[in-house]
Motif scaffolding. Structure first.
Motif, PDB file in Angstrom:
ATOM      1  N   MET A   1       0.859  -1.181   0.000  1.00  0.00           N
ATOM      2  CA  MET A   1       0.000   0.000   0.000  1.00  0.00           C
ATOM      3  C   MET A   1       0.901   1.239   0.000  1.00  0.00           C
ATOM      4  O   MET A   1       1.854   1.312   0.765  1.00  0.00           O
ATOM      5  CB  MET A   1      -0.904  -0.021   1.231  1.00  0.00           C
ATOM      6  N   PRO A   2       0.584   2.218  -0.834  1.00  0.00           N
ATOM      7  CA  PRO A   2       1.458   3.376  -0.988  1.00  0.00           C
ATOM      8  C   PRO A   2       1.345   4.425   0.128  1.00  0.00           C
ATOM      9  O   PRO A   2       1.993   5.451   0.075  1.00  0.00           O
ATOM     10  CB  PRO A   2       0.996   3.976  -2.323  1.00  0.00           C
ATOM     11  N   PHE A   3       0.545   4.171   1.139  1.00  0.00           N
ATOM     12  CA  PHE A   3       0.331   5.152   2.196  1.00  0.00           C
ATOM     13  C   PHE A   3       1.182   4.811   3.415  1.00  0.00           C
ATOM     14  O   PHE A   3       1.348   3.640   3.753  1.00  0.00           O
ATOM     15  CB  PHE A   3      -1.150   5.203   2.577  1.00  0.00           C
ATOM     16  N   SER A   4       1.695   5.860   4.073  1.00  0.00           N
ATOM     17  CA  SER A   4       2.553   5.645   5.235  1.00  0.00           C
ATOM     18  C   SER A   4       1.769   5.053   6.398  1.00  0.00           C
ATOM     19  O   SER A   4       0.558   5.243   6.521  1.00  0.00           O
ATOM     20  CB  SER A   4       3.198   6.969   5.667  1.00  0.00           C
ATOM     21  N   GLU A   5       2.487   4.365   7.245  1.00  0.00           N
ATOM     22  CA  GLU A   5       1.888   3.780   8.451  1.00  0.00           C
ATOM     23  C   GLU A   5       1.292   4.880   9.339  1.00  0.00           C
ATOM     24  O   GLU A   5       0.226   4.699   9.933  1.00  0.00           O
ATOM     25  CB  GLU A   5       2.955   3.003   9.215  1.00  0.00           C
ATOM     26  N   ALA A   6       1.980   6.016   9.408  1.00  0.00           N
ATOM     27  CA  ALA A   6       1.496   7.134  10.234  1.00  0.00           C
ATOM     28  C   ALA A   6       0.157   7.648   9.712  1.00  0.00           C
ATOM     29  O   ALA A   6      -0.758   7.929  10.501  1.00  0.00           O
ATOM     30  CB  ALA A   6       2.529   8.259  10.266  1.00  0.00           C
ATOM     31  N   TYR A   7       0.029   7.762   8.405  1.00  0.00           N
ATOM     32  CA  TYR A   7      -1.221   8.256   7.815  1.00  0.00           C
ATOM     33  C   TYR A   7      -2.361   7.279   8.079  1.00  0.00           C
ATOM     34  O   TYR A   7      -3.459   7.686   8.476  1.00  0.00           O
ATOM     35  CB  TYR A   7      -1.032   8.482   6.311  1.00  0.00           C
ATOM     36  N   VAL A   8      -2.097   6.001   7.895  1.00  0.00           N
ATOM     37  CA  VAL A   8      -3.127   4.985   8.148  1.00  0.00           C
ATOM     38  C   VAL A   8      -3.528   5.022   9.620  1.00  0.00           C
ATOM     39  O   VAL A   8      -4.718   4.977   9.952  1.00  0.00           O
ATOM     40  CB  VAL A   8      -2.637   3.580   7.726  1.00  0.00           C
ATOM     41  N   SER A   9      -2.565   5.150  10.514  1.00  0.00           N
ATOM     42  CA  SER A   9      -2.854   5.237  11.943  1.00  0.00           C
ATOM     43  C   SER A   9      -3.708   6.470  12.248  1.00  0.00           C
ATOM     44  O   SER A   9      -4.664   6.399  13.033  1.00  0.00           O
ATOM     45  CB  SER A   9      -1.548   5.278  12.737  1.00  0.00           C
ATOM     46  N   PHE A  10      -3.376   7.588  11.620  1.00  0.00           N
ATOM     47  CA  PHE A  10      -4.164   8.815  11.763  1.00  0.00           C
ATOM     48  C   PHE A  10      -5.618   8.551  11.378  1.00  0.00           C
ATOM     49  O   PHE A  10      -6.535   8.897  12.114  1.00  0.00           O
ATOM     50  CB  PHE A  10      -3.570   9.913  10.868  1.00  0.00           C
ATOM     51  N   LEU A  11      -5.821   7.925  10.222  1.00  0.00           N
ATOM     52  CA  LEU A  11      -7.186   7.657   9.748  1.00  0.00           C
ATOM     53  C   LEU A  11      -7.948   6.731  10.686  1.00  0.00           C
ATOM     54  O   LEU A  11      -9.129   6.951  10.951  1.00  0.00           O
ATOM     55  CB  LEU A  11      -7.144   7.061   8.336  1.00  0.00           C
ATOM     56  N   ILE A  12      -7.264   5.732  11.207  1.00  0.00           N
ATOM     57  CA  ILE A  12      -7.905   4.787  12.115  1.00  0.00           C
ATOM     58  C   ILE A  12      -8.333   5.482  13.410  1.00  0.00           C
ATOM     59  O   ILE A  12      -9.441   5.285  13.895  1.00  0.00           O
ATOM     60  CB  ILE A  12      -6.978   3.578  12.377  1.00  0.00           C
ATOM     61  N   CYS A  82      -5.600  14.767  -2.817  1.00  0.00           N
ATOM     62  CA  CYS A  82      -6.076  13.686  -3.688  1.00  0.00           C
ATOM     63  C   CYS A  82      -5.116  12.498  -3.691  1.00  0.00           C
ATOM     64  O   CYS A  82      -5.564  11.351  -3.724  1.00  0.00           O
ATOM     65  CB  CYS A  82      -6.295  14.200  -5.104  1.00  0.00           C
ATOM     66  N   THR A  83      -3.807  12.744  -3.610  1.00  0.00           N
ATOM     67  CA  THR A  83      -2.847  11.633  -3.586  1.00  0.00           C
ATOM     68  C   THR A  83      -2.954  10.837  -2.290  1.00  0.00           C
ATOM     69  O   THR A  83      -2.472   9.707  -2.224  1.00  0.00           O
ATOM     70  CB  THR A  83      -1.383  12.100  -3.779  1.00  0.00           C
ATOM     71  N   LEU A  84      -3.608  11.404  -1.277  1.00  0.00           N
ATOM     72  CA  LEU A  84      -3.850  10.675  -0.026  1.00  0.00           C
ATOM     73  C   LEU A  84      -5.163   9.904  -0.070  1.00  0.00           C
ATOM     74  O   LEU A  84      -5.604   9.369   0.945  1.00  0.00           O
ATOM     75  CB  LEU A  84      -3.836  11.648   1.157  1.00  0.00           C
ATOM     76  N   GLY A  85      -5.794   9.877  -1.245  1.00  0.00           N
ATOM     77  CA  GLY A  85      -7.025   9.115  -1.401  1.00  0.00           C
ATOM     78  C   GLY A  85      -8.258   9.812  -0.860  1.00  0.00           C
ATOM     79  O   GLY A  85      -9.282   9.177  -0.624  1.00  0.00           O
ATOM     80  N   ILE A  86      -8.158  11.130  -0.656  1.00  0.00           N
ATOM     81  CA  ILE A  86      -9.271  11.911  -0.107  1.00  0.00           C
ATOM     82  C   ILE A  86      -9.869  12.790  -1.196  1.00  0.00           C
ATOM     83  O   ILE A  86      -9.143  13.426  -1.963  1.00  0.00           O
ATOM     84  CB  ILE A  86      -8.795  12.785   1.077  1.00  0.00           C
ATOM     85  N   ASP A  87     -11.191  12.842  -1.239  1.00  0.00           N
ATOM     86  CA  ASP A  87     -11.918  13.698  -2.171  1.00  0.00           C
ATOM     87  C   ASP A  87     -11.781  15.149  -1.685  1.00  0.00           C
ATOM     88  O   ASP A  87     -12.354  15.530  -0.661  1.00  0.00           O
ATOM     89  CB  ASP A  87     -13.388  13.280  -2.206  1.00  0.00           C
ATOM     90  N   ILE A 115     -12.816   9.523   1.992  1.00  0.00           N
ATOM     91  CA  ILE A 115     -11.788   8.697   1.348  1.00  0.00           C
ATOM     92  C   ILE A 115     -12.399   8.028   0.121  1.00  0.00           C
ATOM     93  O   ILE A 115     -13.373   7.294   0.237  1.00  0.00           O
ATOM     94  CB  ILE A 115     -11.246   7.639   2.326  1.00  0.00           C
ATOM     95  N   TYR A 116     -11.813   8.297  -1.037  1.00  0.00           N
ATOM     96  CA  TYR A 116     -12.320   7.677  -2.268  1.00  0.00           C
ATOM     97  C   TYR A 116     -11.503   6.456  -2.676  1.00  0.00           C
ATOM     98  O   TYR A 116     -11.964   5.632  -3.452  1.00  0.00           O
ATOM     99  CB  TYR A 116     -12.378   8.676  -3.432  1.00  0.00           C
ATOM    100  N   ASP A 117     -10.302   6.300  -2.133  1.00  0.00           N
ATOM    101  CA  ASP A 117      -9.459   5.159  -2.456  1.00  0.00           C
ATOM    102  C   ASP A 117     -10.024   3.932  -1.726  1.00  0.00           C
ATOM    103  O   ASP A 117      -9.882   3.798  -0.506  1.00  0.00           O
ATOM    104  CB  ASP A 117      -8.015   5.433  -2.031  1.00  0.00           C
ATOM    105  N   GLN A 118     -10.680   3.065  -2.473  1.00  0.00           N
ATOM    106  CA  GLN A 118     -11.400   1.934  -1.870  1.00  0.00           C
ATOM    107  C   GLN A 118     -10.477   0.926  -1.185  1.00  0.00           C
ATOM    108  O   GLN A 118     -10.858   0.335  -0.172  1.00  0.00           O
ATOM    109  CB  GLN A 118     -12.266   1.242  -2.922  1.00  0.00           C
ATOM    110  N   SER A 119      -9.267   0.737  -1.690  1.00  0.00           N
ATOM    111  CA  SER A 119      -8.352  -0.200  -1.024  1.00  0.00           C
ATOM    112  C   SER A 119      -7.866   0.389   0.300  1.00  0.00           C
ATOM    113  O   SER A 119      -7.754  -0.336   1.300  1.00  0.00           O
ATOM    114  CB  SER A 119      -7.176  -0.583  -1.930  1.00  0.00           C
TER     115      SER A 119
END
Length: 168
Positions: A1-12, A82-87, A115-119
């Motif tokens: 997945m092209p997103f950083s662990e920190a970003y995913v943690s932020f979203l969670i 947009c590169t972060l998968g957000i509309d 978030i528009y990036d479904q994965s």
């Protein structure tokens, strides 16, 4: 997945346990560790989280100040958002709706970052569920340990970090 662990943690944290303070901590560490600029996209996301932290605690002045800063910073970050998968358009719309609610001193209401990036969305939802949290519930029942986290946490680590930064 092209997103950083920190970003995913932020979203969670933002959509799961609604621990906005932890959102701020995770991305601030990421931002500082990579020596990013003061107008980095990460700063805009941090400002959103801190704005909602203040809003939930009833600090309207603080929440408005930070949401204004976030909207301004993000106003010239459409491609990065947009590169972060957000509309981007939907995000700005949601932030402006929240800003109006804050301005009119309406009760705190959480938002869902669009978030528009479904994965990415599926991955975050799965991680969130693994932690025992439902994704994106718009009724926030966060415990006091999250709502008042900056007051309740141990300050010794923060104080030592600040003292270290002063001598550098």
């Amino acid at each position: 997945m092209p997103f950083s662990e920190a970003y995913v943690s932020f979203l969670i944290h933002f959509h799961g346990d609604r621990d906005y303070f932890e959102c701020h901590e995770v991305l601030e560490d990421h931002w500082k560790n990579y020596g990013m600029a003061r107008d980095s996209i990460w700063v805009g996301l941090i400002q959103i989280a801190v704005s909602f932290y203040h809003y939930r605690r009833g600090n309207i002045k603080g929440s408005l100040k930070l949401i204004d800063k976030a909207i301004h910073l993000l106003s010239y970050k459409e491609i990065e958002v947009c590169t972060l998968g957000i509309d981007y358009e939907e995000l700005i719309k949601e932030l402006n709706i929240s800003k109006a609610r804050m301005h009119h001193k309406m009760p705190y209401k959480p938002i869902i970052l669009p978030i528009y990036d479904q994965s990415l969305l599926a991955f975050c939802k799965e991680k969130c569920a693994n932690r025992g949290n439902a994704w994106g519930i718009l009724v926030d029942e966060a415990p006091d340990s999250i709502v008042h986290k900056h007051i309740l946490r141990k300050r010794s680590k923060v104080i030592s970090k600040r003292q270290y930064a002063l001598v550098q």
